[in-house]
Design an enzyme around this catalytic site. Structure first.
Site, PDB file in Angstrom:
ATOM      1  N   ASP A   1     -16.823   7.951  -0.806  1.00  0.00           N
ATOM      2  CA  ASP A   1     -15.740   7.741  -0.223  1.00  0.00           C
ATOM      3  C   ASP A   1     -15.354   8.995   0.412  1.00  0.00           C
ATOM      4  O   ASP A   1     -16.109  10.002   0.255  1.00  0.00           O
ATOM      5  CB  ASP A   1     -15.001   7.333  -1.030  1.00  0.00           C
TER       6      ASP A   1
ATOM      7  N   ARG B   1       0.909  -1.104  -0.096  1.00  0.00           N
ATOM      8  CA  ARG B   1      -0.013  -0.054  -0.275  1.00  0.00           C
ATOM      9  C   ARG B   1       0.780   1.288   0.066  1.00  0.00           C
ATOM     10  O   ARG B   1       1.882   1.143   0.742  1.00  0.00           O
ATOM     11  CB  ARG B   1      -0.934  -0.047   1.231  1.00  0.00           C
TER      12      ARG B   1
ATOM     13  N   HIS C   1      -7.487   0.739  -6.144  1.00  0.00           N
ATOM     14  CA  HIS C   1      -7.631  -0.020  -4.849  1.00  0.00           C
ATOM     15  C   HIS C   1      -8.367  -1.287  -5.328  1.00  0.00           C
ATOM     16  O   HIS C   1      -9.575  -1.588  -5.112  1.00  0.00           O
ATOM     17  CB  HIS C   1      -8.488   0.978  -3.918  1.00  0.00           C
TER      18      HIS C   1
HETATM   19  N1  NVA Z   1      -9.638   7.306  -0.977  1.00  0.00           N
HETATM   20  C1  NVA Z   1      -9.421   6.884   0.312  1.00  0.00           C
HETATM   21  C2  NVA Z   1      -9.798   5.303   0.337  1.00  0.00           C
HETATM   22  C3  NVA Z   1      -9.626   4.651   1.539  1.00  0.00           C
HETATM   23  C4  NVA Z   1      -9.654   3.058   1.597  1.00  0.00           C
HETATM   24  C5  NVA Z   1      -8.054   7.039   0.583  1.00  0.00           C
HETATM   25  O1  NVA Z   1      -7.177   7.018  -0.510  1.00  0.00           O
HETATM   26  O2  NVA Z   1      -7.541   7.548   1.674  1.00  0.00           O
HETATM   27  N1   CP Z   2     -11.353   0.374   2.874  1.00  0.00           N
HETATM   28  C1   CP Z   2      -9.861   0.333   3.236  1.00  0.00           C
HETATM   29  O1   CP Z   2      -9.012   0.021   2.484  1.00  0.00           O
HETATM   30  O2   CP Z   2      -9.822   0.555   4.571  1.00  0.00           O
HETATM   31  P1   CP Z   2      -8.323   0.638   5.476  1.00  0.00           P
HETATM   32  O3   CP Z   2      -7.758   1.766   4.853  1.00  0.00           O
HETATM   33  O4   CP Z   2      -8.643   0.614   6.783  1.00  0.00           O
HETATM   34  O5   CP Z   2      -7.477  -0.374   4.894  1.00  0.00           O
END
Ligand code: NVA
Ligand code: CP
Length: 332
Positions: free
Chosen positions: A230, A107, A134
């Protein structure tokens, strides 16, 4: 279907058949777990590296529980716990970890990084979220829709909010591939990039789905089966953008009005975490500064019967299990 040895980096890399296979495998693995069937021999003795350059609750826990359930071991590297990018390049890190681990979750920020990791690692690499995509969340989301609606084909899926980032992009690609009717319902500035929209419109022509962009909430949400949103400011974005996001995206908040245009049985989805009340530090700071008590979704909708966000969160674990099992495990 043979996905063994494949990376899982972005949805554009996968066919509809492959995506549907992963959704169905996730459902099967979920059913097995509910029945108490042991899955320990599916990835017995495999070693998995989990690299997180951004924070996580669901993705990290899903990878860990999925690995333990299937007999694998994990090493977690937190945002400060590795040399990646600071003292050591992605290519060098990949070649080191590839000698020790059977699979690597990553990540981070730019998609290029996870692509480079995959290029040099020599073992499957799974994208646990980048700025652009994602993909593991996609399998969980589609699995959840299939559980609730019994199908994916023909589902009208409306995404409200910042559709330019990882979630908007990945959902648009996935819906287009699976023959769903995807609508990005937001202000024009937040539409996904036009090259990706055009690509998805072409994909949708083949699958029988559609991709539409609109800034009109009534038209966008009309007869929706699913309304999704989101956070308005994603991980890695500066705090300075909160003010303009609140101003520009408030008309696209998921609330009772938006659902009044949708089908009677329409569901609410969100990848989480969500700002729907004042029970978070950031939620309180935003409240003190801007006087609002929720952001992308009202607490009323989040806590309603329509909301399937916790099924969706649980399904992260089952679907990540499927992704690891299909690409690395001994699938029978
Ligand atoms: N768009 C959000 C998704 C979190 C799962 C982020 O990148 O923070
Ligand atoms: N939805 C999601 O990826 O959650 P986290 O950021 O907690 O992993």
């Amino acid at each position: 279907m043979d996905l063994k040895g494949k990376n899982f980096l972005k949805m554009l890399d996968f066919s509809a058949e492959e995506i549907n296979y992963l959704i169905d495998l996730s459902l099967q693995l979920k059913a097995e777990k509910k029945q108490g069937k042991s899955q320990k021999d599916y990835m017995s003795g495999k070693n998995i590296a989990l690299i997180f350059e951004k924070t996580s609750t669901r993705t990290r826990c899903s990878f860990e529980v999925a690995a333990y359930d299937m007999g694998a071991n994990v090493t977690y590297l937190d945002p400060s716990g590795s040399q990646i990018g600071k003292k050591e390049s992605i290519a060098d890190t990949a070649r080191v970890l590839g000698r020790m681990y059977d699979g690597i979750e990553y990540r981070g920020f730019e998609q290029d990084k996870v692509e480079a990791l995959a290029k040099y690692a020599g073992v499957p690499v799974w994208n646990g979220l980048t700025n652009e995509s994602h993909p593991t969340q996609m399998i969980a989301d589609m699995m959840t829709i299939k559980e609730h609606f019994g199908k994916l084909l023909g589902i009208k899926f409306v995404y409200m909010g910042d559709a330019r980032y990882n979630m908007g992009n990945s959902l648009m690609v996935t819906c287009a591939k699976l023959g769903m009717d995807f609508v990005a319902c937001t202000s024009e500035k937040y539409f996904p990039e036009s090259w990706l929209v055009e690509k998805c419109q072409d994909i949708a022509k083949q699958s029988g789905g559609s991709v539409t962009l609109t800034d009109d909430v009534a038209a966008g949400c009309k007869d929706a089966d699913v309304i999704y949103t989101d956070v308005w400011v994603s991980m890695g974005e500066p705090d300075a953008v909160w003010e303009e996001r609140i101003k520009e995206l408030s008309p696209y908040q998921v609330n009772a009005k938006a659902f009044s245009y949708a089908k009677p049985g329409a569901k609410f989805m969100h990848c989480l975490p969500a700002f729907h009340d004042l029970n978070t530090t950031i939620g309180v700071q935003i409240h003190e500064k801007f006087g609002i008590d929720c952001m992308e979704v009202t607490d009323e909708i989040f806590e309603s019967e329509r909301s399937i966000v916790f099924d969706e969160a649980e399904n992260r674990m089952h679907s990540i299990k499927a992704v690891m099992y299909a690409t690395l495990g001994d699938v029978r």
